[in-house]
Every structure is written in C-alpha cells, then in structure tokens.
Design an enzyme around this catalytic site. Structure first.
Site, short mmCIF file in Angstrom:
data_model
loop_
_atom_site.label_atom_id
_atom_site.label_comp_id
_atom_site.label_asym_id
_atom_site.label_seq_id
_atom_site.Cartn_x
_atom_site.Cartn_y
_atom_site.Cartn_z
CD1 TRP A 124 -2.61 1.67 0.49
CD2 TRP A 124 -2.10 1.79 2.67
NE1 TRP A 124 -3.38 2.67 1.05
CE2 TRP A 124 -3.07 2.76 2.38
CE3 TRP A 124 -1.63 1.68 3.97
CZ2 TRP A 124 -3.58 3.62 3.36
CZ3 TRP A 124 -2.12 2.52 4.94
CH2 TRP A 124 -3.09 3.48 4.64
CG ASP A 156 -2.00 -2.53 7.74
OD1 ASP A 156 -2.93 -2.35 8.55
OD2 ASP A 156 -1.82 -1.79 6.75
CE LYS A 173 -9.93 -0.02 3.78
NZ LYS A 173 -9.54 0.88 2.74
C1 LMR Z 1 -6.85 2.25 -0.36
O1 LMR Z 1 -5.84 1.56 -0.37
O2 LMR Z 1 -7.39 2.65 -1.39
C2 LMR Z 1 -7.53 2.58 0.94
O3 LMR Z 1 -6.86 1.95 1.98
C3 LMR Z 1 -7.70 4.04 1.13
C4 LMR Z 1 -6.41 4.78 1.38
O4 LMR Z 1 -6.35 5.50 2.39
O5 LMR Z 1 -5.46 4.67 0.60
#
Ligand code: LMR
Length: 394
Positions: free
Chosen positions: A130, A209, A244
């Site tokens: 992420w 996470d 979520k």
């Molecule tokens: C995402 O990955 O799209 C979500 O977790 C929202 C974010 O804050 O990035």
C-alpha cells in the site's frame, strides 16, 4: 515576500487524489475503481444496517461528548481485540491495545514508537505494498527496505523467503494479514507457518496490518496468521482498520495492539503509546468506537453485521468472476483469470501508467496509476464497459 519560497510542490497522493477528479468528471458512465472503499451493487457507498441500528441505539442513550482516554474506549478495544485474537485468547494478558484514528493512525503511532525503540533498524515492506505504508514509515524516520512479493500475479514465496533470510536481527517486517493491498494475493496458512519460523530465526519484529478482516475467507480465517504468530510466542505489532469491515471510512476507527513478553512490559508500553498519542492528537474520536462496540456487544447486531460482511465479500467475489468472464467474451489478449483467484478489494491489473491514463481520458474509468483496481467498483451494469475498455487500451 513569503517564508515558503523554498517549499516544494510535491506530487499528489496516488490514491486519495482520485475522488475529487472522479467527482468532477461529468460523464454519466464514469466508473470509479480507485480508492479502496466498498460499493454496493448499484455502485454506491454502503451504510450497513447494523451500523444504522447501532447509531439509533447510541442516540437513544443521550451520551455526552467528553474526551475518551488517550488510548480510547476500553469496551471497543476489548471487542476489536476479540475479533482479531478470538474469544478467550490465552495471549490477552501480554497484549496492550489502543484505539486509533483509523488504520493509518495505528501505523503512525506504531511507527513513531518503534522508531524510538529500533533506531538503527530497517523496516521492510512487501514490493509492492500500500503506497501509504512507505509514506507513513518514512515520515517516522525509518530506513525502508523491500522484499519481493508477487510475480506474474502469484505469490513469489521463494524469493520472499530468501529476502527474509538476508534481513538483520532486530529489523522490522510488515505483513498484510489478509487481502494484500494492492495485489489481492496472500500466503497460504502453511506458508505463513514457514514465514513465522524464519522471522523467529532471524530475530525480526513483525508488524501485521489488518485492514480487510472478513473480506477473504471469513473473520477467523483472515486472522489465523495473527493467532498463529501469537501462539508461536512472537512479540509483534498489529494494526487494524474498521473502515472496510464496518463501512466506517469517515469515522476513522482503528486499533493498534502490541503483543509483548509479559504483563510488566504491557504496562511500560501502555505508558509509551499513550504518551505518543498525547503528543499527536491527545485522544481518539468517540463515535466510530461506540458504533463498533455497540454492534459487537449485541448478539443480534453482531449477527446482522456478520451477514452484511459476508454479503460484501460475496459481491466482490461475484464481480471478480463476472469481470473475468466478460474479459474472455470480449476476447482479451491477456489472461486475466488471476483476478478470480485473488481476494479482497484489489487486484493489480497489469495495466501500465499510460494505459491507466487512457482508461481515464477515453472511458472515464479511474484507478491509481500503478494499475490497481478496486473490484468493488465493478457492478453488473458496468462490467461490460470495464472489460471492453480494458481490451481497448491494451
Ligand atoms: C486504499 O488503499 O485505497 C484505501 O486503503 C484508502 C487509502 O487510504 O489509501
């Protein structure tokens, strides 16, 4: 004259830049496959009925708006921990947990604290991960490293293990407990067992996470890795988001838990985490915690919430299948069957930056430039349009 003449303009966030762009797009058939938020069968945000009912109950209680303790609402913390660890976990006495401002808040508090404890260590993220993991932990001052994660849309397990073997004692490693963001690919339970052994052998500090519990195999299955690592005696951090699984994105409700060696260490960590929180936002907001607590303390609302969670998961799985079928029927030149095997909100489509911007410009389909798509943005109404657009830009 400005004090900010040396201030640089930095690139926008790759994910959170999308909603305003999407909102400004006037095309009626636009499709949002950007931010990881669940969408219902009509493509709209979903407010869970269990959440609505909990809010009614809260209103009826006429609660005040006093500050929460620095580490949040104790009832919420217990309920959220039970979801992660299971009822009556034997590890509860060696866990300290704090409510946080969403999963990002949990990562930030963990990062600031851990940087003080591990000043010279490298923190390893999966490649890819992420995008905000990199952002948060580099702002905490960490030197970041990466371990290989996926190749050809499958887990690169051997390479990942080889990379772990090269890490130094005292380094930190972040894992996604389930529904890996952005790939949708998770290790099997047997592979997690091997990873646990390696992490222990190397003396690494794991951070899990968990932002999508319930979106892969179910609440217990998705937390199985946490419970396994706990059973194996690891000290570790766990960051949880309820954005979520409760659809509480804007309420910013999350949890940070540390599994340590003893109740004595728990006390010391509590003092440290509370001090970190005090130095950033003093105490977390109350409403999201109250909603989650109200649901989880009520057997009737819990049952309703679990059904709603299963419905969200099933719709995503259905849309994965529908998209792959549509891509086949539109004679895609690429094998997209992997989309069907992955779990959670995301898959990496393999579309490159140019193809992603063509999708946006020509078809009004939005996703981050790395080609990650939020499957929840697919509906039975737009699936054909999405598949045809994919084929066209390829
Ligand atoms: C995402 O990955 O799209 C979500 O977790 C929202 C974010 O804050 O990035």
């Amino acid at each position: 004259m400005t004090y900010f003449k040396n201030t640089e303009l930095i690139p926008e966030d790759p994910i959170l830049c999308i909603p305003p762009l999407f909102a400004a797009d006037q095309r009626p058939n636009k499709v949002n496959l950007g931010v990881g938020a669940y969408r219902d069968a009509e493509g709209h945000p979903l407010v869970l009925t269990s959440v609505q009912k909990a809010e009614v109950r809260l209103l009826e209680q006429n609660l005040n708006n006093e500050y929460l303790p620095m580490d949040g609402d104790p009832g919420f913390i217990e309920e959220s921990l039970k979801l992660a660890m299971g009822e009556d976990s034997p590890h509860r006495s060696r866990v300290y947990a704090s409510q946080t401002v969403g999963g990002s808040g949990a990562l930030k508090i963990a990062g600031d604290f851990l940087k003080e404890q591990f000043p010279n260590s490298t923190l390893y993220l999966s490649h890819p991960s992420w995008s905000n993991h990199r952002h948060i932990f580099s702002r905490c001052g960490f030197e970041l490293g990466h371990y290989p994660y996926s190749h050809n849309h499958t887990l690169d397990f051997e390479e990942m293990c080889d990379a772990i073997k090269m890490m130094k004692n005292g380094d930190l490693i972040l894992f996604h407990a389930c529904c890996h963001n952005p790939t949708g690919i998770d290790p099997t339970f047997d592979q997690w067992k091997i990873i646990s052994t390696l992490v222990k052998e190397k003396g690494l500090f794991p951070i899990f996470d968990m932002a999508y519990q319930g979106f892969s195999g179910g609440l217990d299955q998705d937390a199985a890795v946490i419970r396994h690592f706990a059973d194996e005696g690891h000290e570790m951090a766990l960051t949880i988001s309820h954005s979520k699984n409760f659809g509480l994105y804007g309420e910013r409700i999350g949890l940070l838990a540390f599994f340590v060696d003893s109740a004595d260490t728990v006390k010391k960590l509590a003092s440290q985490i509370k001090s970190t929180v005090r130095g950033i936002y003093s105490s977390p907001p109350a409403h999201g915690a109250r909603i989650v607590k109200t649901i989880l303390q009520s057997p009737e609302l819990t049952l309703e919430w679990k059904e709603e969670l299963v419905n969200m998961r099933d719709r995503i799985i259905e849309m994965r299948k529908a998209l792959v079928a549509e891509l086949y029927s539109t004679k895609s030149s690429i094998d997209f069957s992997f989309i069907q095997n992955q779990r959670g909100l995301f898959s990496m489509t393999g579309l490159n930056r140019e193809q992603v911007s063509l999708l946006r410009a020509e078809h009004g389909i939005y996703m981050p430039s790395n080609g990650r798509m939020n499957i929840a943005g697919v509906t039975s109404k737009n699936v054909k349009t999405v598949a045809e657009a994919f084929n066209e830009v390829l």
